[in-house]
Design a protein around this motif. Structure first.
Motif, PDB file in Angstrom:
ATOM      1  N   GLU A   1     -49.031  25.028  68.379  1.00 15.53           N
ATOM      2  CA  GLU A   1     -48.048  26.013  67.925  1.00 15.53           C
ATOM      3  C   GLU A   1     -46.905  25.353  67.203  1.00 15.53           C
ATOM      4  OE1 GLU A   1     -46.723  29.752  69.923  1.00 15.53           O
ATOM      5  OE2 GLU A   1     -47.252  28.505  71.633  1.00 15.53           O
ATOM      6  N   LEU A   2     -46.668  25.806  65.974  1.00 17.11           N
ATOM      7  CA  LEU A   2     -45.502  25.371  65.215  1.00 17.11           C
ATOM      8  C   LEU A   2     -44.681  26.622  64.945  1.00 17.11           C
ATOM      9  CD1 LEU A   2     -43.893  23.325  63.560  1.00 17.11           C
ATOM     10  CD2 LEU A   2     -45.437  23.768  61.650  1.00 17.11           C
ATOM     11  N   VAL A   3     -43.491  26.668  65.509  1.00 18.80           N
ATOM     12  CA  VAL A   3     -42.671  27.873  65.367  1.00 18.80           C
ATOM     13  C   VAL A   3     -41.282  27.497  64.860  1.00 18.80           C
ATOM     14  CG1 VAL A   3     -43.862  29.343  67.039  1.00 18.80           C
ATOM     15  CG2 VAL A   3     -42.158  27.780  67.829  1.00 18.80           C
ATOM     16  N   ILE A   4     -40.586  28.472  64.328  1.00 17.21           N
ATOM     17  CA  ILE A   4     -39.260  28.222  63.749  1.00 17.21           C
ATOM     18  C   ILE A   4     -38.297  29.279  64.254  1.00 17.21           C
ATOM     19  CG2 ILE A   4     -37.939  28.214  61.572  1.00 17.21           C
ATOM     20  CD1 ILE A   4     -40.157  26.842  60.224  1.00 17.21           C
ATOM     21  N   THR A   5     -37.091  28.828  64.581  1.00 17.25           N
ATOM     22  CA  THR A   5     -36.016  29.785  64.884  1.00 17.25           C
ATOM     23  C   THR A   5     -35.051  29.770  63.710  1.00 17.25           C
ATOM     24  OG1 THR A   5     -36.192  29.372  67.252  1.00 17.25           O
ATOM     25  CG2 THR A   5     -34.177  30.380  66.499  1.00 17.25           C
ATOM     26  N   THR A   6     -34.776  30.931  63.159  1.00 18.27           N
ATOM     27  CA  THR A   6     -33.952  31.004  61.951  1.00 18.27           C
ATOM     28  C   THR A   6     -32.983  32.173  62.023  1.00 18.27           C
ATOM     29  OG1 THR A   6     -34.025  31.393  59.556  1.00 18.27           O
ATOM     30  CG2 THR A   6     -35.840  32.299  60.831  1.00 18.27           C
ATOM     31  N   ASN A   7     -31.897  32.059  61.258  1.00 16.06           N
ATOM     32  CA  ASN A   7     -30.976  33.201  61.176  1.00 16.06           C
ATOM     33  C   ASN A   7     -31.444  34.208  60.123  1.00 16.06           C
ATOM     34  OD1 ASN A   7     -30.188  32.243  58.631  1.00 16.06           O
ATOM     35  ND2 ASN A   7     -28.320  31.282  59.389  1.00 16.06           N
ATOM     36  N   GLY A   8     -32.527  33.915  59.442  1.00 16.85           N
ATOM     37  CA  GLY A   8     -33.128  34.884  58.518  1.00 16.85           C
ATOM     38  C   GLY A   8     -32.566  34.862  57.113  1.00 16.85           C
ATOM     39  N   SER A   9     -31.524  34.061  56.868  1.00 17.07           N
ATOM     40  CA  SER A   9     -30.840  34.153  55.572  1.00 17.07           C
ATOM     41  C   SER A   9     -31.683  33.645  54.404  1.00 17.07           C
ATOM     42  CB  SER A   9     -29.512  33.396  55.615  1.00 17.07           C
ATOM     43  OG  SER A   9     -29.762  32.005  55.716  1.00 17.07           O
ATOM     44  N   GLN A  10     -32.682  32.806  54.681  1.00 24.22           N
ATOM     45  CA  GLN A  10     -33.469  32.236  53.573  1.00 24.22           C
ATOM     46  C   GLN A  10     -34.865  32.841  53.487  1.00 24.22           C
ATOM     47  OE1 GLN A  10     -31.647  29.910  51.778  1.00 24.22           O
ATOM     48  NE2 GLN A  10     -30.089  30.430  53.304  1.00 24.22           N
ATOM     49  N   LEU A  11     -35.139  33.848  54.310  1.00 22.43           N
ATOM     50  CA  LEU A  11     -36.532  34.292  54.436  1.00 22.43           C
ATOM     51  C   LEU A  11     -37.047  35.059  53.225  1.00 22.43           C
ATOM     52  CD1 LEU A  11     -36.789  35.285  58.202  1.00 22.43           C
ATOM     53  CD2 LEU A  11     -37.877  33.344  57.045  1.00 22.43           C
ATOM     54  N   THR A  12     -36.144  35.659  52.437  1.00 25.46           N
ATOM     55  CA  THR A  12     -36.676  36.405  51.285  1.00 25.46           C
ATOM     56  C   THR A  12     -37.486  35.467  50.397  1.00 25.46           C
ATOM     57  OG1 THR A  12     -34.547  36.118  50.219  1.00 25.46           O
ATOM     58  CG2 THR A  12     -34.964  38.279  51.183  1.00 25.46           C
ATOM     59  N   HIS A  13     -37.065  34.208  50.274  1.00 25.42           N
ATOM     60  CA  HIS A  13     -37.862  33.304  49.429  1.00 25.42           C
ATOM     61  C   HIS A  13     -38.698  32.302  50.235  1.00 25.42           C
ATOM     62  CE1 HIS A  13     -33.975  31.296  49.968  1.00 25.42           C
ATOM     63  NE2 HIS A  13     -34.614  30.164  49.818  1.00 25.42           N
ATOM     64  N   MET A  14     -38.439  32.182  51.539  1.00 26.22           N
ATOM     65  CA  MET A  14     -39.172  31.145  52.281  1.00 26.22           C
ATOM     66  C   MET A  14     -40.241  31.666  53.240  1.00 26.22           C
ATOM     67  SD  MET A  14     -36.316  28.223  52.900  1.00 26.22           S
ATOM     68  CE  MET A  14     -37.416  26.889  53.346  1.00 26.22           C
TER      69      MET A  14
END
Ligand code: SAM
Ligand code: SF4
Length: 337
Positions: free
Chosen positions: A100-113
């Motif tokens: 499992e490779l998972v990421i915790t993000t604040n979501g600010s870059q997800l539109t392009h990533m």
């Protein structure tokens, strides 16, 4: 695999018999947000020479997987603002022993990533979302733009991750009135959600953490005013205790470091971006892996030895006290939450 690796155990086991098979790796201490529970308004970030290179982070991940680690979470700071982070994600996505490779993000870059992350082998994402009201969201994150994060969540849904979980830190008199709305939002989007009790990491200067404490039990009671919560034995290798909402099927988790200490079945360690291997979120026991990486370049066995030895100092658990000044001066953003 290195030639001498046979002399190493296949599993990391600490002195309390807990198997460590999960590592959270902080890839940066920097962030485009300044969430009030995580950072001070004015934060100083580490200079480049003090942080591990992407190559060094990859080497540490190899050492861990050769020692039985099966789950890696990339976090920070905001992991997706680190330059070239996708190149690391791609390499980690190819580690043969990693489940499992998972990421915790604040979501600010997800539109392009979101799409490139999915294509690189990331199957699950955790996205932080504490409010659905633009002004309150700005107030809690100090710099964040709710609409951009909501678009990022939609991009992640479109990218087809196996699972997306929202994380919300709930603070009294700040966003406790949004618990039901956040669950409705998750249900409507088909996402899971976890509620996190605030932890006293670092000096934040925004609020009194004891006054802002809003327990998992209070959140449960809020939810039960509208829904039926059914306990479920489901686990992800993390500290959440899960329930299903009978009416919608939504999975709701509670991460309760104060009210329900989760140390007994702790299976994880954290690597800060400075290369400090932290054996416990709420204690300072650590080993300096950067020093090993830079004193013995290319020697994976030196790294593995240090990791195996670190198990001897993994503490039994944390003991947070909100009434005290923080005993832990490192912020969550430095810790790799
Ligand atoms: N920037 C990414 C994000 O916000 O998702 C990843 C790093 S952030 C440190 C990871 C998680 O820790 C987030 O869900 C955040 O809400 C949570 N967090 C930060 N500071 C915290 C604190 N003092 N107590 C509890 N959770 C905290
Ligand atoms: Fe940044 Fe995440 Fe900390 Fe918020 S919680 S300041 S998004 S690292």
């Amino acid at each position: 695999m290195s030639k001498l690796s046979k002399k190493f155990p296949k599993q990391l086991i600490d002195r309390f018999g807990r198997v460590v098979d999960y590592v959270r790796i902080s890839v940066t201490d920097r962030c485009d947000f300044r969430c009030v529970y995580c950072m001070d308004e004015k934060m100083e970030f580490l200079p480049r020479e003090r942080i591990l290179t992407l190559e060094e982070l990859h080497r540490v991940a190899i050492a861990f997987t050769e020692l039985g680690v099966r789950k890696i979470r990339l976090t920070g700071g905001e992991p997706l603002v680190r330059k070239d982070v996708l190149s690391l994600v791609e390499k980690l996505g190819k580690l043969p022993e990693l489940n499992e490779l998972v990421i915790t993000t604040n979501g600010s870059q997800l539109t392009h990533m979101a799409k490139p992350l999915r294509a690189s082998g990331v199957k699950r994402l955790n996205i932080s979302l504490d409010s659905l009201k633009s002004e309150k969201f700005k107030n809690l994150t100090r710099t964040g733009d709710l609409q951009n994060v909501l678009k990022g969540i939609d991009s992640a849904i479109d990218a087809g991750f196996d699972n997306i979980k929202l994380n919300a830190v709930i603070l009294r008199n700040r966003n406790e009135d949004e618990v039901l709305d956040l669950v409705k939002f998750s249900s409507d989007k088909g996402l899971d959600i976890s509620f996190i009790e605030e932890m006293p990491l670092g000096i934040i200067g925004d609020h009194d953490r004891a006054e802002a404490y809003y327990s998992s039990d209070q959140i449960k009671a809020d939810l039960q005013s509208q829904y039926t919560l059914i306990p479920t034995p489901e686990k992800t290798a993390g500290p959440s205790k899960y329930f299903r909402i009978n009416e919608t099927g939504t999975k709701v988790g509670f991460i309760s470091p104060h009210s329900h200490n989760f140390c007994d079945d702790c299976n994880r360690v954290r690597l800060t971006v400075e290369g400090r291997l932290l054996l416990c979120l709420g204690q300072e026991h650590s080993v300096d892996l950067k020093q090993i990486l830079r004193s013995f370049p290319g020697d994976i066995d030196a790294l593995k030895s240090a990791i195996v030895d670190s198990m001897k100092i993994k503490p039994k658990g944390h003991d947070f006290d909100l009434a005290e000044k923080p005993l832990i001066f490192r912020h969550m953003s430095h810790t790799g939450g």
